[in-house]
Design an enzyme around this catalytic site. Structure first.
Site, PDB file in Angstrom:
ATOM      1  N   HIS A 470       0.829  -1.208   0.000  1.00 45.74           N
ATOM      2  CA  HIS A 470       0.000   0.000   0.000  1.00 45.74           C
ATOM      3  C   HIS A 470       0.866   1.261   0.000  1.00 45.74           C
ATOM      4  O   HIS A 470       0.707   2.145  -0.850  1.00 45.74           O
ATOM      5  CB  HIS A 470      -0.916  -0.013   1.233  1.00 45.74           C
ATOM      6  CG  HIS A 470      -1.779   1.205   1.360  1.00 45.74           C
ATOM      7  ND1 HIS A 470      -3.110   1.217   1.003  1.00 45.74           N
ATOM      8  CD2 HIS A 470      -1.508   2.469   1.803  1.00 45.74           C
ATOM      9  CE1 HIS A 470      -3.612   2.415   1.211  1.00 45.74           C
ATOM     10  NE2 HIS A 470      -2.662   3.196   1.712  1.00 45.74           N
ATOM     11  N   GLU A 471       1.781   1.338   0.950  1.00 37.99           N
ATOM     12  CA  GLU A 471       2.619   2.536   1.048  1.00 37.99           C
ATOM     13  C   GLU A 471       3.562   2.653  -0.150  1.00 37.99           C
ATOM     14  O   GLU A 471       3.877   3.758  -0.591  1.00 37.99           O
ATOM     15  CB  GLU A 471       3.417   2.518   2.355  1.00 37.99           C
ATOM     16  CG  GLU A 471       2.564   2.500   3.622  1.00 37.99           C
ATOM     17  CD  GLU A 471       1.515   3.603   3.669  1.00 37.99           C
ATOM     18  OE1 GLU A 471       1.729   4.677   3.059  1.00 37.99           O
ATOM     19  OE2 GLU A 471       0.472   3.396   4.321  1.00 37.99           O
ATOM     20  N   HIS A 474       1.943   4.537  -2.880  1.00 33.79           N
ATOM     21  CA  HIS A 474       2.093   5.995  -2.735  1.00 33.79           C
ATOM     22  C   HIS A 474       3.462   6.455  -3.241  1.00 33.79           C
ATOM     23  O   HIS A 474       3.576   7.509  -3.884  1.00 33.79           O
ATOM     24  CB  HIS A 474       1.935   6.390  -1.267  1.00 33.79           C
ATOM     25  CG  HIS A 474       0.533   6.359  -0.763  1.00 33.79           C
ATOM     26  ND1 HIS A 474      -0.505   7.014  -1.379  1.00 33.79           N
ATOM     27  CD2 HIS A 474      -0.018   5.760   0.340  1.00 33.79           C
ATOM     28  CE1 HIS A 474      -1.626   6.817  -0.701  1.00 33.79           C
ATOM     29  NE2 HIS A 474      -1.354   6.062   0.341  1.00 33.79           N
TER      30      HIS A 474
END
Length: 690
Positions: A470-471, A474
């Site tokens: 997920h990170e 980003h």
């Protein structure tokens, strides 16, 4: 192979040289340059992009380069000395931001640029930047009266202080409680890796036994696995009363008054700018454009999943009763019996899975995934100074081996580190007229628990793997940009309710069999996950998914309501509204009278998601649509990956994202894809899902 001139010319922060004694002075110096630059550009008679925007971009980039490492250290290497100087410096920066955002002369200069002959010669990127800047001026009260401007400045400065105080209270309350267990039998059920962490934690304080804290890896190990109900209850009570008027430290770091003041000032600020409420103001830069649409999105989603969620609860209730003779489920029992039933149904234990996800293998596999999809290469660099020995740095190269930027990777839990996982930017991509281009650099931060020293690599849970992906999504969004003006580069300038799209998309790769084989290898045998384990793991993807989604709906509706239905002078309204939302939507779980979830909801009171927490579900809906376009063409198909990269991720805030998503997905974006992804019933009345 990776010989790039810009790579070697980039100047990285020297974290060891950042002395709290000199931070404020450094900030004052760089701010002085910013103030002087504004004075210089507004004095110019010939207003062009190069005489107006460019000098300000360079000055504010220097501010970003100076301030970002300090902000980051305050989150990952926190101490009281740094906290104090950080707060003092933040006030100086807030003062500057208010001054420049309400500088009428500068506002007029931008208006003249927009209306002048040179505007038509500007690129699409430059025009978008100018439009954004003028919009920001208006939303910052540039047209207010002098008296109103003074009030506006007070409110924004005060909100900055309050948000910081709220976060500090949660941080202190989380560290302010711990529980030492000296009898191992009380810890029955907790995996050995988590027990070893707790033993090492106790040892660090010179104690014998197992020390449990409210930091999430420690807290969740008890709530999910501990057979001792009274211990689960005690940790649940301590965790869910943090920073409030209840619990073991009641009143010590109480956020009640802070929340009241934050909501009051946000409401006043919105009304001052001509909005009815703060939610209306917040939606000005979102894909969702009005409160009714936001409420309808969550309400329709709730309608689709409520029945299924209650069915899931009855399944847990029946399982607890028949298998464990538990006749009454308390809040601290739900996660425990959910996990027990998951192991019962799918023959998967957290310890067994963890052995297959050594950190090094997961990272290598994750980098292989994005190499196959996007054609990028990731290589570790060892000569970049970091703030802790465990922190690493990675360069990212495109398919022509050109350096695109990089990221710091800080994976492990530490006591002086803010909880959670996040990505933040050191700098954005930026062109310079002296040909020294600036590449985007990000921080990727997690809080994974380190396991015992029997393994050569940290072992991750599958949830940890999802968090990491997920990170990293980003990071890719930030670094893979082709826009070289920071205002709309990478994660900047995109509608805030879509900023989670690339990260939610990356999560979905963690459930693909081919990807699971790439990112797994038993830490001893080096064997990847077997087909049998993968099949069982995939069955857990939608296990109790309605419960997870409905919880997110509750958080989102709570956030919308407190920013939409604000009543002046109504104290304690946040907790009241939260309990109302739970009673309105939840089919079974009603908070105990001492529970204080809003008091530690950092996302909406401190982290920029105020009046926008619905964004997680909205972005998940968008990502589900994108995901099925990937699935249609082959999950690791480089053709579809490059299309998504070039048409959406790389163009950031320049594009009409709604239009681009429809073109990419080849159909209207609807909630149906999200319901299908989570294996939830799809209603016949399909127009509700658009």
């Amino acid at each position: 192979m990776y010989n790039n001139e810009s790579l070697h010319s980039f100047v990285f922060p020297l974290f060891s040289s950042i002395d709290p004694k000199y931070i404020k002075e450094s900030i004052q110096q760089v701010l002085t340059n910013c103030y002087n630059t504004v004075d210089q550009v507004v004095s110019k008679e010939n207003i062009t992009w190069d005489t107006l925007y460019y000098p300000l971009m360079i000055a504010e980039n220097e501010l970003q380069r100076t301030w970002s490492p300090i902000v980051h250290l305050n989150s990952v290497k926190h101490n009281l000395e740094l906290r104090k100087v950080y707060e003092e410096s933040l006030l100086l920066i807030s003062e500057y931001k208010n001054w420049i955002n309400q500088h009428y002369g500068l506002y007029q200069s931008y208006q003249l640029l927009q209306n002048g002959d040179s505007y038509q010669q500007l690129s699409i990127v430059q025009k978008k930047v100018i439009n954004n800047v003028l919009c920001n001026f208006r939303l910052s009260g540039v047209d207010l009266s002098l008296k109103q401007k003074k009030r506006y400045i007070y409110i924004t400065s005060r909100l900055s202080q309050l948000s910081l105080s709220y976060a500090n209270n949660v941080f202190d309350a989380t560290l302010g409680w711990s529980k030492l267990i000296t009898e191992k039998k009380e810890l029955s059920g907790i995996p050995e890796g988590s027990l070893e962490n707790a033993r090492l934690e106790a040892q660090a304080y010179g104690k014998k036994g197992w020390l449990f804290t409210l930091q999430y890896p420690s807290y969740s190990s008890v709530l999910l696995y501990c057979d001792t109900q009274v211990l689960r209850e005690e940790l649940y009570w301590a965790f869910n009363t943090r920073a409030s008027d209840q619990g073991p430290n009641k009143g010590r770091w109480d956020n009640t008054i802070i929340m009241d003041e934050i909501l009051a000032l946000r409401h006043e600020l919105a009304q001052m700018l001509g909005f009815n409420n703060y939610l209306e103001k917040s939606l000005m830069k979102r894909m969702i454009q009005n409160p009714e649409q936001a409420f309808n999105f969550l309400a329709n989603l709730s309608t689709q999943i409520c029945h299924n969620e209650y069915k899931e609860f009855l399944e847990i209730q029946n399982f607890a009763k028949t298998q464990y003779s538990c006749t009454s489920l308390n809040p601290w029992d739900l996660a425990y019996y959910r996990e027990k039933r998951k192991q019962y149904l799918f023959s998967i234990t957290p310890e067994e899975l963890r052995y297959y996800f050594p950190e090094k293998t997961v990272l290598h596999g994750m980098f292989l995934v994005v190499n196959r999809i996007y054609g990028i290469f990731i290589k570790e660099r060892y000569d970049v100074e970091t703030w802790h020995p465990d922190v690493r740095f990675f360069d990212i190269f495109d398919d022509e081996n050109k350096w695109m930027g990089g990221f710091y990777l800080d994976l492990y839990l530490r006591e002086d580190k803010r909880e959670g996982a996040w990505m933040d930017e050191l700098v954005s991509m930026m062109y310079r007229q002296d040909d020294i281009s600036q590449k985007p650099i990000a921080y990727l931060t997690c809080n994974f628990g380190r396991l015992d020293n029997k393994t050569s690599s940290c072992l991750l849970t599958h949830n940890d793997v999802i968090t990491l992906f997920h990170e990293f999504g980003h990071v890719l969004h930030h670094v893979m940009t082709r826009i070289d003006v920071p205002e709309i580069s990478g994660i900047n300038g995109v509608p805030w309710d879509t900023v989670e799209l690339p990260s939610q998309l990356m999560e979905k790769f963690c459930w693909e069999p081919d990807v699971l084989r790439l990112i797994s290898a038993h830490y001893q045998t080096k064997e990847p996950l077997s087909d049998y384990i993968i099949n069982n793991l995939l069955k857990t993807k939608t296990y109790q998914s309605s419960s997870y989604l409905l919880r997110q709906v509750i958080y989102g509706l709570f956030d919308l309501r407190i920013h939409y239905e604000y009543f002046l002078g109504k104290q304690g309204n946040a907790l009241k509204v939260f309990n109302e939302v739970v009673k309105q939507i939840s089919t079974h779980h009603f908070p105990k009278n001492w529970e204080r979830f809003p008091h530690s909801f950092v996302h909406i009171f401190s982290d920029g998601y105020g009046a926008g927490y619905y964004s997680y579900l909205w972005a998940d809906m968008l990502a589900s649509n994108v995901w099925y376009r990937f699935k249609k063409s082959g999950t690791l198909n480089p053709k579809i990956g490059k299309l998504f990269l070039n048409k959406i991720i790389a163009l950031g805030g320049v594009i009409d994202l709604r239009k681009c998503l429809i073109e990419f997905c080849e159909h209207a974006v609807t909630v149906e894809s999200m319901l299908r992804y989570y294996d939830l019933p799809i209603p016949a009345d399909n127009h509700l899902l658009t």
